[in-house]
Every structure is written in structure tokens, then in C-alpha cells.
Write an enzyme that holds these catalytic residues in place. Structure first.
Site, mmCIF file in Angstrom:
data_model
loop_
_atom_site.group_PDB
_atom_site.id
_atom_site.type_symbol
_atom_site.label_atom_id
_atom_site.label_comp_id
_atom_site.label_asym_id
_atom_site.label_seq_id
_atom_site.Cartn_x
_atom_site.Cartn_y
_atom_site.Cartn_z
ATOM 1 C CB SER A 220 0.593 10.283 6.982
ATOM 2 O OG SER A 220 -0.519 9.413 7.085
ATOM 3 C CE1 TYR B 291 3.170 6.312 9.531
ATOM 4 C CE2 TYR B 291 0.867 6.941 9.322
ATOM 5 C CZ TYR B 291 2.118 6.777 8.767
ATOM 6 O OH TYR B 291 2.323 7.104 7.448
#
Length: 240
Positions: free
Chosen positions: A141, A154
Site C-alpha cells: 500500500s 495499518y
């Protein structure tokens, strides 16, 4: 891989979104595709839809937070298909909350799905991938390239996934196993759309172009690898 025909691929987090798009393009490349997801009913529905389009696709339950579920998936694939050629660690999760407010069990869950899950799946399948000179693709990501508030778990998991990918690549290439981290920018998938209903769609990309890039990686000549690849919507807000 000179041809993808009849190769066996396992995609995690594949009930919808990018995972389903990857499953679709690999099935249309005449691969045998297994989709895994914690949402068993949805992943089986996705597999059924892809079979209706002519693909050889199976959906199985997979809970990356439970080791036995991961081992069951590995045993099933080995027993049913005799081995694995491509492992795509796509499953991911997040909770939007300040670091001071996120409970540690939720922090652990995110780390287990996003980082420990790919580590365990890679370990379980590495022997067969070595035998077949296979490929591991970890889905990162842009959260692994910079940081923003309310996403500490995250960020930690995705930065860790990039580090794990780089380290694993240095070891497995000796046995002919390729490892790549694909880093997508924002996509029009439930991961964003369900949590941020007011998000600007003009700043996002469809999942299909990212899936196309994964197919491209799998078709590179045996002696060539791209260890890390970023795939962004043109107006990506989190880069640079």
C-alpha cells in the site's frame, strides 16, 4: 513463467475488490485459481461467478488470524491440485482510530491479517513454490511509503510487509522463487468505499489495472524480476 496455462494460483482476501479482480484475470489466463477469504459465503459466490465465465475457480474459507485455518487451506490445495505455482497475499484490513484509542487486540488483528498472515502463508507454501520455481506477490500500500494519522496499525503492518518481501526475495531467488511487493494506490474497492463514503472517486483507480500488472509480472522471463512496483491512480493523493 512462459505461460500461465494450467498453473495453480492462490489469492487471499478474494471475496471482492482487488482479490476478486486478480482471480478473474488469472482465471481468464487459463490458470487453476483458488480464492480464500474469511467471508466464506461471499468468496464461494465470487468463485461461482467466475466459473460461469468459464474459469476454473474454487472458493475456500480462510481466516489469516488462525493458524489452523491457514494450514487447512494449504493442505487442501496440496491434496487437490498437487502443488502451488503462485501465491498472492492480498488480504488486508484496517481500523481508522487514533493510536491512543485503538485496543491492542484490534492492533494485533490488523498485524495478524496484514503481516503475519502473508508470512505464515509464504512459509507454508515455500517448499512447493521452490519445487515449481513459483512466485509470491505481496500486496502492499502507499501506506508503506509514507504515513498519515489514525492508521498506525495499518502503517506498521504494510511497512513491515515491504521489509519482509525484500528480505524473503534475497533468500528465495536462490531456489528460483520470485517475490515481489506490488504497492497500489487508492482503488474503488470496499476497503475504501465502505469506510469513506464521501471519498473523491476521481482520485481513485479501478482494481482491474492493478490485476493487469500482476499478470504482467507473472509473465516476465524466468531470469527477470521486478522486486517492487507501485501502481497509482494518476491523481493519487497519498503520493508524493
Amino acid at each position: 513463467m512462459d505461460t500461465l496455462k494450467d498453473k495453480v494460483a492462490f489469492v487471499t482476501g478474494a471475496a471482492g475488490g482487488l482479490g476478486a479482480a486478480i482471480g478473474d484475470i488469472l482465471a481468464r489466463s487459463d490458470m487453476q485459481v483458488v480464492l480464500g477469504d474469511i467471508q466464506e459465503r461471499h468468496v464461494k459466490q465470487t468463485a461461482s461467478r467466475l466459473r460461469e465465465d468459464g474459469g476454473r475457480v474454487e472458493g475456500i474459507p480462510l481466516d489469516l488470524t488462525k493458524d489452523e485455518s491457514c494450514r487447512n487451506a494449504c493442505r487442501h490445495i496440496m491434496d487437490t491440485y498437487g502443488g502451488l505455482d503462485v501465491l498472492i497475499n492480498n488480504a488486508g484490513t484496517d481500523t481508522t482510530a487514533p493510536f491512543t484509542e485503538i485496543p491492542m487486540d484490534e492492533f494485533d488483528r490488523i498485524m495478524n491479517v496484514n503481516l503475519r498472515g502473508p508470512i505464515l502463508m509464504s512459509k507454508l507454501f515455500l517448499s512447493t513454490l521452490s519445487d515449481r520455481k513459483g512466485y509470491i506477490i505481496n500486496i502492499g500500500s502507499t501506506a508503506s511509503t509514507r504515513a498519515w494519522p489514525n492508521a498506525t496499525a495499518y502503517h506498521a503492518s504494510k511497512w513491515g510487509l515491504v521489509g519482509f518481501t525484500r528480505a524473503l526475495y534475497t533468500e528465495t531467488r536462490q531456489n528460483g522463487v520470485k517475490v515481489t511487493c506490488v504497492i497500489p494506490g487508492g482503488m474503488k474497492t470496499p476497503h475504501l468505499l465502505d469506510r469513506f463514503p464521501d471519498i473523491d472517486l476521481t482520485k481513485l483507480q479501478d482494481a482491474e489495472p492493478v490485476a493487469d500488472v500482476i499478470k504482467f509480472l507473472l509473465q516476465l522471463p524466468e531470469q527477470t524480476i521486478i522486486p517492487e512496483l507501485m501502481v497509482l491512480p494518476l491523481l493519487e493523493t497519498s503520493w508524493p
